[in-house]
Design a protein around this motif. Structure first.
Motif, short mmCIF file in Angstrom:
data_model
loop_
_atom_site.label_atom_id
_atom_site.label_comp_id
_atom_site.label_asym_id
_atom_site.label_seq_id
_atom_site.Cartn_x
_atom_site.Cartn_y
_atom_site.Cartn_z
N ARG A 54 19.98 -55.32 39.30
CA ARG A 54 20.73 -54.09 39.61
C ARG A 54 19.72 -52.95 39.76
O ARG A 54 18.73 -52.90 39.03
CB ARG A 54 21.71 -53.76 38.48
CG ARG A 54 22.91 -54.67 38.48
CD ARG A 54 24.02 -54.03 37.68
NE ARG A 54 24.34 -52.72 38.22
CZ ARG A 54 25.04 -51.80 37.57
NH1 ARG A 54 25.49 -52.04 36.36
NH2 ARG A 54 25.30 -50.62 38.12
N ASP A 55 19.99 -52.06 40.67
CA ASP A 55 18.98 -51.03 40.95
C ASP A 55 18.64 -50.16 39.73
O ASP A 55 17.50 -49.77 39.54
CB ASP A 55 19.35 -50.17 42.17
CG ASP A 55 20.54 -49.27 41.95
OD1 ASP A 55 21.29 -49.50 40.96
OD2 ASP A 55 20.74 -48.35 42.76
N ASP A 56 19.65 -49.95 38.86
CA ASP A 56 19.42 -49.11 37.67
C ASP A 56 18.38 -49.73 36.72
O ASP A 56 17.78 -49.04 35.91
CB ASP A 56 20.71 -48.92 36.87
CG ASP A 56 21.89 -48.66 37.78
OD1 ASP A 56 22.38 -47.53 37.74
OD2 ASP A 56 22.28 -49.57 38.54
MG MG Z 1 23.20 -48.98 40.32
#
Ligand code: MG
Ligand code: ATP
Length: 299
Positions: A54-56
């Protein structure tokens, strides 16, 4: 041994940055095979492995030295950096270079029919966002007292649900705002995809591949807009024609066999070449104009 020599690159698993990021790696020469739902891919022709997350989570993976590089939006980088600082943790990731996709902006948006003049209009109001740290900094810098309502998604419906007066969210085309009867009042951060890396020293082999990869990415980004132009020009019109070539530095001038009055001009133009430019070149005396795509470039 493996950890010391193979680069680990974190990419978004599935989302707005995924396709462009994978395409970039392929254009940089990477061959890999990815099974469905596979979280890690082994680079077959480069010592580089891809990790899909996930990008986070990407800044954290670089922070923890699990990955050497990560591709993520500046919005996420900035939010994480401020979140780490707020906790008294030194962020161990830094921006290596920006990429030419994922462009968007973090903006304050206001429900239709509600007035907004400037940041002071936010005083005493509730603002829903997934970026509490960036928004918090913005409010502090402007001396505004407002309540930040942190949500993990669906921020745009918060005003309709009565959970907030305004929102602070990512905008690109503005269609989501329009569909939710909101208008964009103020941009607080411009964003695009970027590569992050760790300032922790890596092995010389890895350092060498990071350098090679950044050179290749530079090349890939430059050729996207670049074109190779070839044309014939009367010697007397050469100065005028050169001025019309968009974004080209020093063209190659080649004599034409059996034609003393004309030369061939070859130039790499670092901007897109539009029909209007070709028409102007022709009016200026150029003939036999050819525009070719550029496949690869190494400055
Ligand atoms: Mg995200
Ligand atoms: P994940 O499941 O990986 O956490 P996500 O829902 O947080 O995904 P996406 O919506 O896929 O993230 O967006 C990824 C990034 O794309 C954003 O952080 C931002 O940098 C960029 N982006 C570009 N345009 C937009 C947009 N209109 N809305 C949201 N993000 C955008």
């Amino acid at each position: 041994m493996d950890k010391a020599t193979r680069l680990k690159v974190a990419l978004q698993k599935s989302g707005r940055l995924t396709e462009n990021s994978l395409d970039l790696m392929v254009r940089c020469g990477l061959k890999y095979s990815r099974g469905k739902d596979q979280l890690m891919c082994y680079g077959e022709n480069m010592p580089l492995d891809l990790l899909f997350v996930r990008d986070d989570d990407i800044p954290d993976l670089v922070q923890q030295d699990v990955c050497d590089l990560g591709i993520v939006g500046i919005n996420v980088i900035e939010e994480k950096r401020l979140a780490f600082q707020a906790k008294g943790v030194t962020p161990l990731f830094e921006q290596l270079m920006t990429l030419d996709y994922g462009k968007c902006r973090l903006s304050i948006a206001v429900p239709d029919g509600v007035e907004y003049k400037d940041a002071r209009s936010l005083n005493g109001k509730r603002i829903a966002t997934t970026y509490p740290n960036i928004l918090g900094r913005y409010l502090r810098q402007r001396d505004v007292q407002a309540e930040i309502v942190t949500l993990s998604g669906a921020v745009e419906i918060a005003p309709r649900l009565g959970r907030a007066d305004f929102i602070c969210d990512l905008v690109s085309s503005g269609s989501t705002l329009l569909a939710n009867h909101l208008w964009e009042a103020e941009t607080i951060l411009e964003s695009q995809a970027a590569i992050i890396t760790t300032p922790v020293p890596v092995s010389p082999e890895k350092q060498d591949w990071i350098h090679r990869l950044t050179m290749r990415i530079d090349g890939v980004q430059q050729v996207k807009e670049s074109k190779y132009i070839m044309l014939h020009a009367p010697r007397s019109k050469l100065a005028d024609i050169r001025k019309l070539l968009p974004g080209s530095e020093s063209p190659t001038i080649v004599p034409l066999d059996g034609n003393a009055d004309k030369v061939a001009v070859h130039a790499v133009c670092r901007e897109n070449v539009f029909w209007e430019t070709l028409e102007s070149l022709k009016s200026a005396g150029a003939s036999a104009i050819l525009v070719l795509p550029v496949e690869k470039m190494l400055a």
